[in-house]
Design a protein around this motif. Structure first.
Motif, PDB file in Angstrom:
ATOM      1  N   LEU A 104       0.839  -1.336  -0.065  1.00 37.92           N
ATOM      2  CA  LEU A 104      -0.290  -0.426   0.368  1.00 37.92           C
ATOM      3  C   LEU A 104       1.020   1.049  -0.108  1.00 37.92           C
ATOM      4  O   LEU A 104       1.500   1.672   0.639  1.00 37.92           O
ATOM      5  CB  LEU A 104      -0.948  -0.030   1.207  1.00 37.92           C
ATOM      6  CG  LEU A 104      -1.959   1.335   1.384  1.00 37.92           C
ATOM      7  CD1 LEU A 104      -2.967   1.361   0.470  1.00 37.92           C
ATOM      8  CD2 LEU A 104      -2.426   0.997   2.960  1.00 37.92           C
ATOM      9  N   ILE A 105       0.343   2.116  -0.947  1.00 38.95           N
ATOM     10  CA  ILE A 105       1.749   3.195  -1.226  1.00 38.95           C
ATOM     11  C   ILE A 105       0.600   4.541  -1.275  1.00 38.95           C
ATOM     12  O   ILE A 105      -0.641   4.585  -2.168  1.00 38.95           O
ATOM     13  CB  ILE A 105       2.097   3.620  -1.961  1.00 38.95           C
ATOM     14  CG1 ILE A 105       3.641   2.642  -2.778  1.00 38.95           C
ATOM     15  CG2 ILE A 105       3.371   4.689  -2.334  1.00 38.95           C
ATOM     16  CD1 ILE A 105       3.982   1.477  -3.567  1.00 38.95           C
ATOM     17  N   LEU A 150       4.035   4.690 -14.133  1.00 38.70           N
ATOM     18  CA  LEU A 150       5.253   4.158 -13.600  1.00 38.70           C
ATOM     19  C   LEU A 150       5.376   2.873 -13.732  1.00 38.70           C
ATOM     20  O   LEU A 150       5.921   1.816 -14.091  1.00 38.70           O
ATOM     21  CB  LEU A 150       5.885   5.265 -13.158  1.00 38.70           C
ATOM     22  CG  LEU A 150       7.774   4.136 -12.217  1.00 38.70           C
ATOM     23  CD1 LEU A 150       8.106   4.372 -13.865  1.00 38.70           C
ATOM     24  CD2 LEU A 150       7.723   5.145 -11.743  1.00 38.70           C
ATOM     25  N   LEU A 151       4.649   2.642 -12.301  1.00 40.30           N
ATOM     26  CA  LEU A 151       4.396   0.777 -11.822  1.00 40.30           C
ATOM     27  C   LEU A 151       4.271   0.064 -12.995  1.00 40.30           C
ATOM     28  O   LEU A 151       4.739  -1.280 -13.098  1.00 40.30           O
ATOM     29  CB  LEU A 151       4.153   0.859 -10.816  1.00 40.30           C
ATOM     30  CG  LEU A 151       4.182   1.229  -9.550  1.00 40.30           C
ATOM     31  CD1 LEU A 151       3.458   1.763  -8.398  1.00 40.30           C
ATOM     32  CD2 LEU A 151       5.889   0.975  -9.425  1.00 40.30           C
ATOM     33  N   VAL A 152       3.228   0.487 -13.829  1.00 39.01           N
ATOM     34  CA  VAL A 152       2.618  -0.567 -14.912  1.00 39.01           C
ATOM     35  C   VAL A 152       3.305  -1.124 -16.221  1.00 39.01           C
ATOM     36  O   VAL A 152       3.783  -1.950 -16.796  1.00 39.01           O
ATOM     37  CB  VAL A 152       1.179  -0.175 -15.844  1.00 39.01           C
ATOM     38  CG1 VAL A 152       0.797  -0.882 -17.043  1.00 39.01           C
ATOM     39  CG2 VAL A 152       0.331   0.113 -14.339  1.00 39.01           C
ATOM     40  N   LEU A 198      10.615   5.696  -5.674  1.00 34.75           N
ATOM     41  CA  LEU A 198       9.741   4.238  -6.115  1.00 34.75           C
ATOM     42  C   LEU A 198      10.948   3.449  -6.233  1.00 34.75           C
ATOM     43  O   LEU A 198      10.606   2.508  -5.963  1.00 34.75           O
ATOM     44  CB  LEU A 198       8.455   5.079  -6.970  1.00 34.75           C
ATOM     45  CG  LEU A 198       7.234   5.652  -6.940  1.00 34.75           C
ATOM     46  CD1 LEU A 198       6.804   5.526  -7.985  1.00 34.75           C
ATOM     47  CD2 LEU A 198       6.740   4.237  -6.057  1.00 34.75           C
ATOM     48  N   GLU A 199      11.738   3.932  -7.425  1.00 37.43           N
ATOM     49  CA  GLU A 199      12.744   3.144  -8.097  1.00 37.43           C
ATOM     50  C   GLU A 199      13.490   2.755  -7.047  1.00 37.43           C
ATOM     51  O   GLU A 199      13.421   1.645  -6.995  1.00 37.43           O
ATOM     52  CB  GLU A 199      13.611   3.230  -8.737  1.00 37.43           C
ATOM     53  CG  GLU A 199      13.241   3.894  -9.797  1.00 37.43           C
ATOM     54  CD  GLU A 199      12.093   3.078 -10.593  1.00 37.43           C
ATOM     55  OE1 GLU A 199      13.266   2.362 -10.704  1.00 37.43           O
ATOM     56  OE2 GLU A 199      11.780   3.135 -11.662  1.00 37.43           O
ATOM     57  N   ALA A 215      13.343  -1.534  -5.424  1.00 39.75           N
ATOM     58  CA  ALA A 215      14.692  -1.841  -5.029  1.00 39.75           C
ATOM     59  C   ALA A 215      15.038  -2.942  -3.511  1.00 39.75           C
ATOM     60  O   ALA A 215      15.607  -3.512  -3.403  1.00 39.75           O
ATOM     61  CB  ALA A 215      15.785  -0.992  -5.655  1.00 39.75           C
ATOM     62  N   LYS A 216      14.399  -1.725  -3.004  1.00 43.69           N
ATOM     63  CA  LYS A 216      14.932  -3.111  -1.419  1.00 43.69           C
ATOM     64  C   LYS A 216      13.821  -4.120  -1.579  1.00 43.69           C
ATOM     65  O   LYS A 216      13.535  -4.294  -0.222  1.00 43.69           O
ATOM     66  CB  LYS A 216      14.438  -2.077  -0.497  1.00 43.69           C
ATOM     67  CG  LYS A 216      15.734  -0.381  -0.567  1.00 43.69           C
ATOM     68  CD  LYS A 216      15.132   0.644   0.259  1.00 43.69           C
ATOM     69  CE  LYS A 216      16.528   1.768   0.281  1.00 43.69           C
ATOM     70  NZ  LYS A 216      15.790   2.632   1.826  1.00 43.69           N
ATOM     71  N   ARG A 217      12.678  -3.785  -1.788  1.00 50.67           N
ATOM     72  CA  ARG A 217      11.781  -5.034  -2.082  1.00 50.67           C
ATOM     73  C   ARG A 217      12.242  -6.364  -2.174  1.00 50.67           C
ATOM     74  O   ARG A 217      13.027  -6.907  -2.593  1.00 50.67           O
ATOM     75  CB  ARG A 217       9.935  -4.790  -2.958  1.00 50.67           C
ATOM     76  CG  ARG A 217       9.634  -3.902  -2.470  1.00 50.67           C
ATOM     77  CD  ARG A 217       8.145  -3.438  -3.091  1.00 50.67           C
ATOM     78  NE  ARG A 217       7.098  -4.800  -2.194  1.00 50.67           N
ATOM     79  CZ  ARG A 217       6.532  -4.650  -3.822  1.00 50.67           C
ATOM     80  NH1 ARG A 217       6.012  -4.563  -4.261  1.00 50.67           N
ATOM     81  NH2 ARG A 217       5.664  -5.873  -2.013  1.00 50.67           N
TER      82      ARG A 217
END
Length: 208
Positions: A5-6, A26-28, A201-202, A206-208
């Motif tokens: 959730l953002i 961007l995410l899509v 977001l990037e 990258a941390k996920r």
């Protein structure tokens, strides 16, 4: 990849809706499953609640009644849309969540923080933002932006001092939760704001 959730927060006219749309694009483009939501009014029931909350004709709405309506909207929203999307692995981009209730109802209306926190927890039912963007904007500029669009709603019609308190509350929330909340200068151009959010977001992805 599990869902996340953002949330996008800030005072009126700060550009949340536009930035949610750009973040979605961007995410899509990254191949991620995305769901977009908003509060109040993210469900059919919530839309009815939103009408009550924002209609200038309801100036007599008591602060506690207002708080309970926001909580009811969120409880329905979480149950009907947000939790199912998270369980399906979507990244949910939400235009406002419980930080708005804390800012508007505690700082704006002067309600008891413990009461607001208790209702926030009840309505969110264990759902918490993984990442939050606070789009920070001076209240005078925010109202000027809103007035260019059209008639002011019930919240937008509040005195400037109200919006100053709300803005400060958002900044306080960011200071208290720096690991979750990123403050973005919303006085910049739409493109510059989007670029700042994209970089954050990037880094987060990258941390996920």
């Amino acid at each position: 990849m599990k869902g996340a959730l953002i949330t996008f927060e800030g005072i009126e006219g700060c550009g949340k809706t536009t930035q949610v749309r750009l973040a979605e694009e961007l995410l899509v483009a990254r191949g991620l499953a995305v769901a977009v939501a908003r509060e109040p009014g993210g469900t059919v029931i919530g839309a009815r609640i939103r009408d009550i909350l924002l209609d200038p004709a309801h100036a007599a709405l008591a602060p506690t009644a207002e708080l309970l309506l926001y909580a009811a909207d969120r409880a329905q929203h979480v149950a009907e849309r947000i939790r199912p999307a998270l369980e399906q692995g979507c990244i949910v981009l939400c235009d406002r969540f419980f930080d708005s209730t804390t800012a508007y109802q505690c700082a704006g209306r002067g309600l008891d923080p413990k009461t607001v926190e208790r209702l926030n927890k009840m309505a969110a039912d264990g759902v918490r933002p993984d990442l939050t963007f606070v789009l920070d904007l001076p209240p005078a500029e925010s109202i000027e932006r809103v007035m260019r669009v059209g008639r002011l709603d019930r919240i937008e019609q509040e005195p400037l001092a109200f919006h100053e308190r709300v803005r400060q509350a958002f900044l306080d929330i960011a200071r208290q939760a720096p690991e979750r909340v990123t403050v973005i200068d919303a006085a910049q151009s739409v493109e510059a704001v989007a670029a700042d959010i994209a970089r954050a977001l990037e880094t987060w992805l990258a941390k996920r």
